[in-house]
Design an enzyme around this catalytic site. Structure first.
Site, mmCIF file in Angstrom:
data_model
loop_
_atom_site.group_PDB
_atom_site.id
_atom_site.type_symbol
_atom_site.label_atom_id
_atom_site.label_comp_id
_atom_site.label_asym_id
_atom_site.label_seq_id
_atom_site.Cartn_x
_atom_site.Cartn_y
_atom_site.Cartn_z
ATOM 1 C CD GLU A 40 -2.253 0.984 3.046
ATOM 2 O OE1 GLU A 40 -3.369 1.485 3.208
ATOM 3 O OE2 GLU A 40 -1.644 0.346 3.947
ATOM 4 C CE LYS A 112 -7.118 0.740 4.065
ATOM 5 N NZ LYS A 112 -5.986 1.405 4.762
ATOM 6 C CB CYS A 150 -3.614 -1.841 5.059
ATOM 7 S SG CYS A 150 -2.624 -1.484 6.538
#
Length: 259
Positions: A40, A112, A150
């Site tokens: 990321e 995300k 994440c």
């Protein structure tokens, strides 16, 4: 099939980050990897997400992604990396993973959806959640990969939706914020997502001090096949689709579940 984990220590120098990505992609290709995954925020990272993130954000056909596509094409490897994507809204960006094939064509992108508003951080101040919750998968080198970022790792329903969409390998591209028991949680959650979905999980993380490092490849039985420790580097690891099939036959959870 081999895939590679590229553990970076990205900073605010975008060109230096792109150069590191190119070096690691080249090393992975020389080692026979068909795909290399990076963390990321691979192209721009700071300890705190602030107003500079939307300032450096670009569209997915902008110069940064064009350079990533050239890197994939130059080394004839599928490349996955986290970028800061422009939203068209001042002061806001997307935290996006983008995948390029060995011909440089874009295979997929994932914005995300679970933003890190926890542990005193407020990612959503400058980052917008992805507007779609549909699982993002793509095919490369005969396997199907699913994309997660994440904090998504703490939401098992996303990993399950990727497995339902046919993913055999989950790429969890991360910059896992340090803290009490955070490394232990990182390792445990990667293993849990692998075991409960009978998939490989490649948890690719930024190195300290911004993140915890410990990029790992976990097999469908929860065995750690690679652990990059705390230093930057790239490591290629074998992935066996036969292992995925064998474990799913031994533990036929997808046929047995009731909920």
């Amino acid at each position: 099939m081999k895939i590679a984990l590229g553990q970076l220590a990205s900073g605010t120098d975008i060109q230096a980050n792109l150069a590191a990505i190119d070096r690691f992609a080249g090393a992975a290709a020389l080692d026979g990897a068909a795909l290399v995954a990076f963390p990321e925020y691979a192209t721009y990272e700071k300890k705190i997400i602030d107003a500079t993130f939307p300032e450096v954000a670009e569209p997915l056909d902008g110069p940064i992604c064009q350079e990533l596509a050239r890197t994939a094409r130059r080394h004839r490897i599928t490349l996955v990396a986290g970028v800061v994507e422009a939203t068209g809204e001042p002061g806001q960006a997307y935290n996006t993973l983008v995948a390029f094939g060995p011909d440089g064509a874009q295979l997929a992108f994932y914005r995300k959806i679970h933003l890190f508003d926890a542990q005193g951080f407020g990612e959503s101040t400058f980052i917008r959640p992805g507007p779609s919750t549909s699982p993002v998968v793509f095919d490369a080198a005969g396997a199907r990969f699913g994309l997660m970022t994440c904090y998504d790792l703490r939401f098992p329903e996303l990993a399950r939706s990727l497995a339902d969409a046919g993913a055999q390998v989950l790429l969890v591209c991360s910059s896992w914020v340090p803290g009490t028991h955070k490394t232990e949680q990182w390792l445990a959650l990667n293993a849990a997502r692998a075991i409960e979905n009978s998939v490989y999980v490649a948890g690719v993380c930024q190195a300290p001090p911004v993140s915890v490092g410990r990029s790992v490849l976990i097999d469908p039985m929860g065995v750690t096949e690679a652990d990059l420790g705390l230093d930057t580097g790239v490591q290629s690891v074998d992935v066996s689709l036969e292992t995925v099939a064998r474990v799913r036959e031994a533990f036929p959870m997808f046929r047995q579940r009731r909920l």
